[in-house]
Design an enzyme around this catalytic site. Structure first.
Site, PDB file in Angstrom:
ATOM      1  N   HIS A  43      84.940   0.774 -61.826  1.00  0.00           N
ATOM      2  CA  HIS A  43      86.135   1.332 -62.457  1.00  0.00           C
ATOM      3  C   HIS A  43      87.254   1.298 -61.418  1.00  0.00           C
ATOM      4  O   HIS A  43      87.489   2.275 -60.711  1.00  0.00           O
ATOM      5  CB  HIS A  43      85.865   2.766 -62.921  1.00  0.00           C
ATOM      6  CG  HIS A  43      86.979   3.370 -63.715  1.00  0.00           C
ATOM      7  ND1 HIS A  43      86.769   4.312 -64.695  1.00  0.00           N
ATOM      8  CD2 HIS A  43      88.321   3.180 -63.678  1.00  0.00           C
ATOM      9  CE1 HIS A  43      87.930   4.682 -65.216  1.00  0.00           C
ATOM     10  NE2 HIS A  43      88.882   4.007 -64.606  1.00  0.00           N
ATOM     11  N   GLU A  74      85.497  -1.100 -66.095  1.00  0.00           N
ATOM     12  CA  GLU A  74      86.139  -0.011 -66.827  1.00  0.00           C
ATOM     13  C   GLU A  74      87.553   0.205 -66.305  1.00  0.00           C
ATOM     14  O   GLU A  74      87.846  -0.101 -65.147  1.00  0.00           O
ATOM     15  CB  GLU A  74      85.366   1.301 -66.631  1.00  0.00           C
ATOM     16  CG  GLU A  74      83.922   1.273 -67.024  1.00  0.00           C
ATOM     17  CD  GLU A  74      83.230   2.583 -66.738  1.00  0.00           C
ATOM     18  OE1 GLU A  74      82.165   2.819 -67.336  1.00  0.00           O
ATOM     19  OE2 GLU A  74      83.736   3.378 -65.904  1.00  0.00           O
ATOM     20  N   HIS A 195      78.533   9.144 -68.179  1.00  0.00           N
ATOM     21  CA  HIS A 195      79.231  10.230 -67.502  1.00  0.00           C
ATOM     22  C   HIS A 195      78.310  11.442 -67.370  1.00  0.00           C
ATOM     23  O   HIS A 195      77.972  12.090 -68.349  1.00  0.00           O
ATOM     24  CB  HIS A 195      80.534  10.645 -68.185  1.00  0.00           C
ATOM     25  CG  HIS A 195      81.518  11.233 -67.209  1.00  0.00           C
ATOM     26  ND1 HIS A 195      82.463  10.475 -66.547  1.00  0.00           N
ATOM     27  CD2 HIS A 195      81.676  12.488 -66.739  1.00  0.00           C
ATOM     28  CE1 HIS A 195      83.170  11.239 -65.740  1.00  0.00           C
ATOM     29  NE2 HIS A 195      82.704  12.472 -65.840  1.00  0.00           N
TER      30      HIS A 195
END
Length: 244
Positions: A43, A74, A195
């Protein structure tokens, strides 16, 4: 079986903390591939506080010749981010509604406001040969709108489930995620999740059928400090293999 994609952000953050290329992110990624992980996730944020744009390019080059490993990038779809995606063409791009200064992802897209925007992004990603996934809360109305927007997958944001699991009363939270996932499947969407998933809560979450991929980084890195990365990866792969 659910695919395990390891998020490398914390490895990059550790490297960046000393101003040296140690640990080397690509070398660590290769170790994970050798241990049998299905995918790698990064990310890259605008301030490059962990994964850098060069990391993305280097990892893309590592994974490109491999037929059994996927690359998932991401991020918030800024112009710079989308240009990076166009240049590296990962297997999957997960769109996340992060502000530039956000500590970590903490909510999914509000598709009531952003459905048209996400739809345009999905079309662009597909034109580049990239699967489009969107970060989403376990809300059935959001799932319906994501399907109408034409995305390929959703990634369910699992923090609330993880908190409920720590509290020891997670059945109602799990049911909410299950209902969202089942609806997504009915509407033709693939389902990912991520997450705050970890070795303690993952098996219970994967009683939800047809979770295609879990992306895990922070917890996996911390657990590796205690148990060693070889053991931790083996444990995650075992849990994923036994998924519903």
């Amino acid at each position: 079986m659910t695919a395990l994609s390891v998020n490398l952000n914390k490895i990059a953050l550790l490297r960046n903390s000393r101003g040296r290329d140690y640990p080397n992110v690509v070398a660590y990624a290769q170790k994970l591939i050798n241990l049998g992980v299905y995918g790698l996730t990064v990310h890259p944020r605008q301030d490059e506080r962990h994964t850098t744009r060069q990391d993305v390019r280097d990892l893309a080059a590592l994974i490109a010749p491999l037929e059994t490993v996927e690359f998932n990038v991401e991020g918030y779809p800024s112009d710079d981010f989308m240009a990076l995606i166009e240049s590296v063409r990962p297997d999957q791009c997960t769109l996340v509604p992060d502000a530039p200064d956000q500590l970590t992802s903490d909510h999914g897209w509000d598709m009531h406001q952003h459905a048209d925007y996400v739809s345009d992004l999905s079309k662009q990603l597909n034109a580049w040969g990239v699967r489009c996934s969107v970060f989403l809360d376990p809300d059935e109305s959001q799932v319906r709108l994501a399907a109408k927007a034409g995305v390929d997958r959703i990634e369910l944001y699992t923090e609330s489930y993880a908190h409920a699991h720590v509290a020891g009363d997670f059945e109602s939270s799990l049911l909410q995620y299950k209902n969202a996932a089942l609806l997504a499947n009915e509407l033709g969407l693939g389902v990912n999740a991520g997450h705050d998933l970890d070795l303690v809560n993952l098996a219970d979450f994967l009683t939800i059928p047809n979770i295609l991929e879990v992306s895990i980084g922070h917890a996996l890195t911390v657990e590796s400090l205690e148990y060693g990365h070889k053991q931790v990866i083996a444990d995650y792969l075992r849990i994923c293999k036994n998924a519903a």
